[in-house]
Design a protein around this motif. Sequence first.
Motif, mmCIF file in Angstrom:
data_model
loop_
_atom_site.group_PDB
_atom_site.id
_atom_site.type_symbol
_atom_site.label_atom_id
_atom_site.label_comp_id
_atom_site.label_asym_id
_atom_site.label_seq_id
_atom_site.Cartn_x
_atom_site.Cartn_y
_atom_site.Cartn_z
ATOM 1 N N ALA A 30 0.849 -1.197 0.000
ATOM 2 C CA ALA A 30 0.000 0.000 0.000
ATOM 3 C C ALA A 30 0.877 1.236 0.000
ATOM 4 C CB ALA A 30 -0.912 0.005 1.233
ATOM 5 N N MET A 31 0.363 2.315 -0.574
ATOM 6 C CA MET A 31 1.044 3.613 -0.525
ATOM 7 C C MET A 31 0.017 4.717 -0.306
ATOM 8 S SD MET A 31 1.971 4.890 -4.391
ATOM 9 C CE MET A 31 1.513 6.615 -4.151
ATOM 10 N N ALA A 34 -1.856 11.781 -2.211
ATOM 11 C CA ALA A 34 -2.699 12.961 -2.005
ATOM 12 C C ALA A 34 -3.146 13.580 -3.322
ATOM 13 C CB ALA A 34 -1.933 14.001 -1.195
ATOM 14 N N TRP A 35 -2.413 13.267 -4.392
ATOM 15 C CA TRP A 35 -2.696 13.916 -5.677
ATOM 16 C C TRP A 35 -3.654 13.064 -6.493
ATOM 17 C CZ3 TRP A 35 2.750 15.820 -7.731
ATOM 18 C CH2 TRP A 35 3.287 16.695 -6.789
ATOM 19 N N SER A 49 4.101 8.236 -9.030
ATOM 20 C CA SER A 49 5.454 8.200 -9.612
ATOM 21 C C SER A 49 5.788 6.808 -10.114
ATOM 22 C CB SER A 49 6.488 8.600 -8.563
ATOM 23 O OG SER A 49 6.274 9.915 -8.175
ATOM 24 N N HIS A 52 7.615 3.858 -7.857
ATOM 25 C CA HIS A 52 7.008 3.215 -6.684
ATOM 26 C C HIS A 52 6.751 1.728 -6.939
ATOM 27 C CE1 HIS A 52 6.781 7.042 -4.930
ATOM 28 N NE2 HIS A 52 5.564 7.408 -5.271
ATOM 29 N N ASP A 78 0.478 7.279 7.190
ATOM 30 C CA ASP A 78 1.696 8.051 6.932
ATOM 31 C C ASP A 78 2.874 7.102 6.710
ATOM 32 O OD1 ASP A 78 2.814 10.787 6.764
ATOM 33 O OD2 ASP A 78 4.115 10.018 8.353
ATOM 34 N N VAL A 80 2.935 4.114 5.395
ATOM 35 C CA VAL A 80 2.975 3.536 4.040
ATOM 36 C C VAL A 80 3.306 4.589 2.980
ATOM 37 C CG1 VAL A 80 1.449 1.598 4.643
ATOM 38 C CG2 VAL A 80 0.454 3.658 3.576
ATOM 39 N N GLY A 81 3.316 5.871 3.399
ATOM 40 C CA GLY A 81 3.704 6.959 2.500
ATOM 41 C C GLY A 81 5.165 7.359 2.620
ATOM 42 N N ILE A 82 5.867 6.789 3.582
ATOM 43 C CA ILE A 82 7.287 7.157 3.751
ATOM 44 C C ILE A 82 8.227 5.952 3.646
ATOM 45 C CG2 ILE A 82 6.853 9.291 5.055
ATOM 46 C CD1 ILE A 82 7.333 7.805 7.656
ATOM 47 N N VAL A 83 7.652 4.773 3.474
ATOM 48 C CA VAL A 83 8.450 3.551 3.346
ATOM 49 C C VAL A 83 7.991 2.843 2.068
ATOM 50 C CG1 VAL A 83 8.772 1.259 4.374
ATOM 51 C CG2 VAL A 83 8.826 3.288 5.829
ATOM 52 N N GLY A 85 7.617 -0.471 -0.453
ATOM 53 C CA GLY A 85 7.545 -1.929 -0.487
ATOM 54 C C GLY A 85 8.762 -2.536 -1.176
ATOM 55 N N LYS A 91 5.835 -4.374 4.600
ATOM 56 C CA LYS A 91 5.294 -3.061 4.965
ATOM 57 C C LYS A 91 3.896 -3.134 5.593
ATOM 58 C CE LYS A 91 4.515 1.067 2.132
ATOM 59 N NZ LYS A 91 4.674 1.628 0.763
ATOM 60 N N TYR A 161 -5.418 15.792 4.007
ATOM 61 C CA TYR A 161 -4.023 16.226 4.109
ATOM 62 C C TYR A 161 -3.948 17.737 3.910
ATOM 63 C CZ TYR A 161 0.816 16.859 2.497
ATOM 64 O OH TYR A 161 2.091 17.306 2.318
ATOM 65 N N TYR A 168 -2.266 15.961 8.959
ATOM 66 C CA TYR A 168 -3.520 15.286 8.636
ATOM 67 C C TYR A 168 -4.580 15.844 9.571
ATOM 68 C CZ TYR A 168 -0.362 11.948 6.412
ATOM 69 O OH TYR A 168 0.607 11.363 5.621
HETATM 70 C C1 LIG Z 1 1.037 12.733 2.617
HETATM 71 C C2 LIG Z 1 1.677 11.955 1.475
HETATM 72 C C3 LIG Z 1 1.164 12.101 0.194
HETATM 73 C C4 LIG Z 1 1.753 11.431 -0.886
HETATM 74 N N1 LIG Z 1 1.216 11.590 -2.124
HETATM 75 C C5 LIG Z 1 1.762 10.934 -3.177
HETATM 76 C C6 LIG Z 1 1.178 11.048 -4.469
HETATM 77 O O1 LIG Z 1 0.128 11.691 -4.669
HETATM 78 N N2 LIG Z 1 1.800 10.400 -5.493
HETATM 79 C C7 LIG Z 1 2.943 9.648 -5.329
HETATM 80 O O2 LIG Z 1 3.453 9.090 -6.304
HETATM 81 N N3 LIG Z 1 3.503 9.494 -4.096
HETATM 82 C C8 LIG Z 1 2.936 10.106 -3.018
HETATM 83 N N4 LIG Z 1 3.468 9.944 -1.771
HETATM 84 C C9 LIG Z 1 4.673 9.140 -1.603
HETATM 85 C C10 LIG Z 1 4.418 7.610 -1.596
HETATM 86 O O3 LIG Z 1 3.339 7.258 -0.752
HETATM 87 C C11 LIG Z 1 5.726 6.915 -1.090
HETATM 88 O O4 LIG Z 1 6.787 7.187 -1.968
HETATM 89 C C12 LIG Z 1 5.592 5.432 -0.845
HETATM 90 O O5 LIG Z 1 6.697 5.011 -0.079
HETATM 91 C C13 LIG Z 1 5.516 4.586 -2.115
HETATM 92 O O6 LIG Z 1 5.363 3.250 -1.685
HETATM 93 P P1 LIG Z 1 5.658 1.981 -2.620
HETATM 94 O O7 LIG Z 1 7.049 2.149 -3.211
HETATM 95 O O8 LIG Z 1 5.593 0.810 -1.665
HETATM 96 O O9 LIG Z 1 4.603 1.953 -3.663
HETATM 97 C C14 LIG Z 1 2.881 10.586 -0.667
HETATM 98 C C15 LIG Z 1 3.362 10.400 0.635
HETATM 99 C C16 LIG Z 1 2.764 11.082 1.700
HETATM 100 C C17 LIG Z 1 3.300 10.876 3.106
#
Ligand SMILES: Cc1cc2nc3c(=O)[nH]c(=O)nc-3n(C[C@H](O)[C@H](O)[C@H](O)COP(=O)(O)O)c2cc1C
Length: 186
Positions: A30-31, A34-35, A49, A52, A78, A80-83, A85, A91, A161, A168
Amino acid sequence: MRKNFGAKTWLYPMPVLILGTYNADGTPNAMNAAWGGISEENEISVCVSDDHKTTENFLKTGAFTVSVATAETAVAADYVGIVSGTDTPDKIVRAGWHALKSAFVNAPLFVELPMALECEVISYDKEACRLVGKIVNVSADECVLDEKGRIDAEKLNPIVYDPVAHTYRTLGPVVAKAFSAGKALK
Ligand SMILES: Cc1cc2nc3c(=O)[nH]c(=O)nc-3n(C[C@H](O)[C@H](O)[C@H](O)COP(=O)(O)O)c2cc1C
């Protein structure tokens, strides 16, 4: 006086979308995104991106889920958004979430995330970083339904967000009825 900030990726509110996919070995990932948002009838678009793990996954499986993060799941959302997979294959276990297979698409739902959109990939444009998905089902755990079986925002308690403060927040009170309050000015 209005202050100009220049071009920014700011909007209020921004969603906290949790994209669920399966890794090649069948484990869930999971990730946080916000966009994104609804872009057509039964269609969602999210800027994801290409580096990922999620992107690698949905390009293989052709599917993903979009769960709504809640106040109760903010820390894990949060996380899963900073780490990634890619470096942390367990994860989901570390996030404390439990995956269920969607009955509609080849992607995981999460027990701890009570509402989700279940989607098939329509297209992914690497240069534009744009994933477009067809919403084939919306599901919600009965714990967030009201007495009429509708999703109750109070019970769901979704988070949004704040891109300026990087926080948040939960939703505030109801201030007006949509498609109706404006009739007072007609
Ligand atoms: C608040 C927040 C918003 C995010 N929004 C996006 C987004 O819209 N698009 C994106 O590609 N990554 C976004 N990210 C970053 C991904 O969630 C992050 O790189 C994640 O580790 C990817 O996980 P994966 O490699 O396991 O798929 C965001 C992270 C956070 C904390």
